[in-house]
Design a protein around this motif. Sequence first.
Motif, PDB file in Angstrom:
ATOM      1  N   THR A  92       0.841  -1.190   0.000  1.00  0.00           N
ATOM      2  CA  THR A  92       0.000   0.000   0.000  1.00  0.00           C
ATOM      3  C   THR A  92       0.884   1.252   0.000  1.00  0.00           C
ATOM      4  OG1 THR A  92      -0.100   0.242   2.410  1.00  0.00           O
ATOM      5  CG2 THR A  92      -1.713  -1.256   1.366  1.00  0.00           C
ATOM      6  N   LEU A 112      -3.146  11.689  -1.265  1.00  0.00           N
ATOM      7  CA  LEU A 112      -3.386  10.248  -1.353  1.00  0.00           C
ATOM      8  C   LEU A 112      -3.925   9.659  -0.048  1.00  0.00           C
ATOM      9  CD1 LEU A 112      -0.254   9.030  -3.378  1.00  0.00           C
ATOM     10  CD2 LEU A 112      -2.614   9.223  -4.187  1.00  0.00           C
ATOM     11  N   ASP A 133      -6.964   9.150   0.968  1.00  0.00           N
ATOM     12  CA  ASP A 133      -8.063   8.202   0.779  1.00  0.00           C
ATOM     13  C   ASP A 133      -7.603   6.888   0.154  1.00  0.00           C
ATOM     14  OD1 ASP A 133      -9.765  10.075   1.822  1.00  0.00           O
ATOM     15  OD2 ASP A 133     -10.473  10.809  -0.126  1.00  0.00           O
ATOM     16  N   ALA A 134      -6.452   6.912  -0.507  1.00  0.00           N
ATOM     17  CA  ALA A 134      -5.943   5.705  -1.166  1.00  0.00           C
ATOM     18  C   ALA A 134      -4.764   5.100  -0.416  1.00  0.00           C
ATOM     19  CB  ALA A 134      -5.525   6.020  -2.596  1.00  0.00           C
ATOM     20  N   ASP A 160      -4.351   3.037   1.983  1.00  0.00           N
ATOM     21  CA  ASP A 160      -4.348   1.617   2.334  1.00  0.00           C
ATOM     22  C   ASP A 160      -4.750   0.714   1.170  1.00  0.00           C
ATOM     23  OD1 ASP A 160      -3.527   1.939   5.051  1.00  0.00           O
ATOM     24  OD2 ASP A 160      -5.518   2.770   5.457  1.00  0.00           O
ATOM     25  N   ARG A 161      -4.758   1.290  -0.027  1.00  0.00           N
ATOM     26  CA  ARG A 161      -4.967   0.478  -1.228  1.00  0.00           C
ATOM     27  C   ARG A 161      -3.628   0.019  -1.771  1.00  0.00           C
ATOM     28  NH1 ARG A 161      -8.200   4.267  -5.139  1.00  0.00           N
ATOM     29  NH2 ARG A 161      -7.118   2.906  -6.612  1.00  0.00           N
ATOM     30  N   THR A 210      -3.336  -0.801  -7.842  1.00  0.00           N
ATOM     31  CA  THR A 210      -4.646  -0.281  -8.230  1.00  0.00           C
ATOM     32  C   THR A 210      -4.619   1.220  -8.503  1.00  0.00           C
ATOM     33  OG1 THR A 210      -5.363   0.250  -5.967  1.00  0.00           O
ATOM     34  CG2 THR A 210      -5.703  -2.030  -6.737  1.00  0.00           C
ATOM     35  N   TYR A 211      -3.470   1.863  -8.316  1.00  0.00           N
ATOM     36  CA  TYR A 211      -3.375   3.310  -8.501  1.00  0.00           C
ATOM     37  C   TYR A 211      -3.378   3.664  -9.993  1.00  0.00           C
ATOM     38  CZ  TYR A 211      -1.988   4.247  -3.612  1.00  0.00           C
ATOM     39  OH  TYR A 211      -1.947   4.365  -2.248  1.00  0.00           O
ATOM     40  N   SER A 212      -3.905   4.841 -10.308  1.00  0.00           N
ATOM     41  CA  SER A 212      -3.799   5.380 -11.660  1.00  0.00           C
ATOM     42  C   SER A 212      -2.375   5.903 -11.894  1.00  0.00           C
ATOM     43  CB  SER A 212      -4.795   6.522 -11.846  1.00  0.00           C
ATOM     44  OG  SER A 212      -4.420   7.624 -11.033  1.00  0.00           O
ATOM     45  N   MET A 240      -1.699   8.949  -9.749  1.00  0.00           N
ATOM     46  CA  MET A 240      -1.514   8.608  -8.335  1.00  0.00           C
ATOM     47  C   MET A 240      -0.142   8.013  -8.099  1.00  0.00           C
ATOM     48  SD  MET A 240      -5.304   6.996  -7.724  1.00  0.00           S
ATOM     49  CE  MET A 240      -5.075   6.505  -6.013  1.00  0.00           C
ATOM     50  N   ARG A 241       0.323   7.188  -9.023  1.00  0.00           N
ATOM     51  CA  ARG A 241       1.667   6.601  -8.885  1.00  0.00           C
ATOM     52  C   ARG A 241       2.737   7.685  -8.906  1.00  0.00           C
ATOM     53  NH1 ARG A 241       3.075   1.148 -10.526  1.00  0.00           N
ATOM     54  NH2 ARG A 241       1.273  -0.218 -10.379  1.00  0.00           N
TER      55      ARG A 241
END
Length: 323
Positions: free
Chosen positions: A95, A127, A129-130, A132-133, A137-139, A142-143
């Motif tokens: 994550t 980031l 909200d993301a 703990d993903r 799965t990131y766009s 986001m990466r």
Amino acid sequence: MTAPAVETRDLVREFKGGIRAVDGVSLVVESGGIFGFLGPNGAGKSTTVRMLTTLLRPTGGTAMVAGHDVMADPDAVRRRIGVALQDAAIDPYMTGRELLRLQGVLHGLPRAECRARAEDLLARVGLEDAADRRVGTYSGGMRRRLDLALSLVHEPVVLFLDEPTTGLDPTSRVALWEEVRRLNAEHGTTIFLTTQYLEEADQLADRVAIIDGGRIVADGAPAALKADIGEPLLTVTAGDGSTPDDIAGVLARFGPIVPGSVEGGAGVRLPGGSSAMADAVRALDDAGVRFQAIDLAEPSLDDVFLKCTGRHLEGAGEEPPAA
């Protein structure tokens, strides 16, 4: 007097077969600014950055980063820089929060500080909200933001960003621009930004160096480099029954013709800019020269590149517009 953030003298990198990817690059990047390193693909930008970040050993010349020699004291350089490369490998099964904490541990930070830095950086790059993903799965945007956060865990003095917005959509690109500006303004971090996007260099950098074929062909503030070009460029595209030579014959009365400035037409440097444009249009009408398009453009960094190399920068004008 503060030492330069980056200083190179006659920096060279040769590969097998005698190929010189970097051929005598000399740069001085002052501390606290945003420096744009602009050039087409294959110009030597990434190779230069890899030498400055100790990932490649120079073939010749010298390079100092954050006051330390990249060859004599690479460990000291690594402790003071952050690096976000184009091809950064990020574990897709971890994550964002886990990766940031791990980065802190690798830099020797106490665990409590690792946790605190991770939360601060997740908020800074948007980031939370993301967090703990899994990164897989990131766009793409986001990466890139996570990669930026990873490079900031140890609070570097100099941050190297190698084409950080390549492949991003306009909204993600502008968001990253804003974060780079904030990082520089609020923390005083020196940013060394490589890019092939004219707009990106113009928007972000207070100083730009243009590299082509491994050599520096221009160096200075964007406004000063563009001012050296001179007057605005008037381009006219030929219409039915007219030719580029017809247009050039009329426009030559108003200033120097610029070869290759527009396909299917002609261009001229127009002293007086927009105030002289109406006279040029009337002259075309009086001469019976028909045209289908006319445009007046202020000098750009692509004009600087054209002046220095005799050709346009690859992809000039193709980058997505700012949102």
